[in-house]
Design a protein around this motif. Structure first.
Motif, short mmCIF file in Angstrom:
data_model
loop_
_atom_site.label_atom_id
_atom_site.label_comp_id
_atom_site.label_asym_id
_atom_site.label_seq_id
_atom_site.Cartn_x
_atom_site.Cartn_y
_atom_site.Cartn_z
N VAL A 149 0.84 -1.20 0.00
CA VAL A 149 0.00 0.00 0.00
C VAL A 149 0.87 1.25 0.00
CG1 VAL A 149 -1.78 1.27 1.24
CG2 VAL A 149 -1.84 -1.24 1.20
N LEU A 153 1.31 4.26 -3.02
CA LEU A 153 0.78 5.60 -2.78
C LEU A 153 1.80 6.72 -2.87
CD1 LEU A 153 -1.63 4.99 0.25
CD2 LEU A 153 -2.24 5.25 -2.16
N THR A 176 -0.76 11.01 -2.84
CA THR A 176 -1.69 9.91 -2.63
C THR A 176 -2.96 10.09 -3.47
OG1 THR A 176 -2.56 11.05 -0.67
CG2 THR A 176 -0.84 9.42 -0.32
N ALA A 179 -2.16 8.91 -6.96
CA ALA A 179 -1.97 7.46 -7.01
C ALA A 179 -3.29 6.70 -6.98
CB ALA A 179 -1.09 7.02 -5.84
N THR A 180 -4.31 7.28 -6.35
CA THR A 180 -5.57 6.56 -6.18
C THR A 180 -6.62 6.91 -7.23
OG1 THR A 180 -6.25 8.28 -4.59
CG2 THR A 180 -5.26 6.28 -3.69
N ARG A 181 -6.31 7.83 -8.14
CA ARG A 181 -7.28 8.17 -9.17
C ARG A 181 -7.46 7.03 -10.18
NH1 ARG A 181 -5.52 14.45 -10.60
NH2 ARG A 181 -6.20 15.36 -8.61
N MET A 184 -7.03 3.61 -8.64
CA MET A 184 -5.66 3.41 -8.17
C MET A 184 -4.75 2.93 -9.30
SD MET A 184 -4.58 1.69 -4.55
CE MET A 184 -3.00 2.09 -3.80
N GLY A 187 -0.95 3.85 -8.87
CA GLY A 187 -0.35 3.07 -7.80
C GLY A 187 -0.10 1.63 -8.20
N THR A 253 -0.75 10.76 -15.50
CA THR A 253 -1.96 10.81 -14.68
C THR A 253 -2.58 12.20 -14.72
OG1 THR A 253 -1.10 9.09 -13.21
CG2 THR A 253 -2.87 10.46 -12.35
#
Length: 281
Positions: A149, A153, A176, A179-181, A184, A187, A253
């Motif tokens: 995790v 992140l 973070t 990374a989670t868009r 994820m 990530g 991203t």
């Protein structure tokens, strides 16, 4: 797939996973003369000064350093320290890699002095956040699966600092969030890149050492230093490759989720590059 050439490292469009991995390699190839020597110095210090004393305490042996008959507690400390050290090195290399990636996105190749220059580099903040990232990854590694995790992140920390130029309190939330868009996506791709390079690192380093031993070319007195140098050499490629992956993942991203490509197309000519790529403009 990006076309070969310095201005095609990162096209102005969303990329597939394969294209992202290719772009990271292209960026590394473009900046190898800067990133690889720095990475080798850091990786050698990691091997000789940080990890080797812990390996002796844990009773591990080269080339793969698995636990044999030593203490599991000492071995766990070794793994945790290794995770801390590599996270710090990748974060430090992320500064010049992110600056080079930003230049490539704008259609030019960054000069060696440019990606290392203090002006606009936020090096003090980079060192600070490298320590923070290392500490967080050390805690995550100590907790076992939490490492996955944490690694997923924290890839955008250096790019958020030097490309997005967000304020220091916003660096970790920004990293973070990116990374989670998209489920994820960034990530998970970062984890994929790490696993791929981990397999290559183990295969290359252990293969060199075992091959030399089988051929009778490695005296027992030199087995340990050669093993440490082999790992440092392999990591001197893997660490900057992962930093370059962080750089291209970050920019892609932003293209995918923030319309950075559209913003670049609408930017008036002559706008300073830091202003062009700043996250808050």
């Amino acid at each position: 797939m990006p076309d070969a050439g310095p201005i095609a490292v990162l096209p102005h469009r969303p990329l597939t996973v394969g294209e992202l991995l290719d772009s990271a390699v292209l960026l590394l190839r473009e900046q190898a003369r800067v990133l690889v020597p720095i990475a080798f110095v850091l990786a050698a210090a990691e091997q000789f000064l940080v990890l080797q004393p812990l390996r002796l305490a844990a009773g591990t042996v080269p080339p793969i350093w698995w636990l044999t008959d030593g203490s599991f507690g000492a071995y766990w400390v070794l793994l945790t320290t290794g995770a801390t050290a590599e996270a710090m090195i990748i974060a430090l290399l992320g500064n010049p890699a992110a600056r080079a990636g930003a230049a490539a996105l704008l259609g030019r190749t960054a000069r060696p002095g440019e990606v290392l220059h203090r002006a606009g580099g936020r090096w003090g903040a980079t060192v600070l956040f490298a320590l923070v990232v290392g500490g967080l990854m050390g805690v995550a590694a100590f907790c076992g699966p939490v490492w996955f995790v944490g690694f997923a992140l924290l890839g955008a920390v250096a790019p958020a600092l030097v490309v997005d130029r967000v304020s220091l309190p916003r660096v970790l939330p920004r990293a973070t969030a990116l990374a989670t868009r998209s489920g994820m996506r960034a990530g998970m791709i970062r984890l994929l890149g790490y696993i791929g390079w981990w397999i290559l690192r183990v295969g290359l380093a252990s293969g060199v050492i075992l091959g030399l031993s089988q051929l009778g070319l490695l005296d027992s007195r030199w087995a340990l230093p050669v093993a440490l140098l082999a790992w440092a050499a392999v990591n001197s490629i893997a660490y900057p490759a992962l930093a370059c992956l962080d750089a291209v993942l970050h920019l892609e991203t932003r293209i995918r989720t923030e319309g950075l490509d559209i913003l670049l197309a609408r930017t008036p000519a002559g706008t300073p590059e830091p202003v062009v790529l700043a996250a808050d403009r």
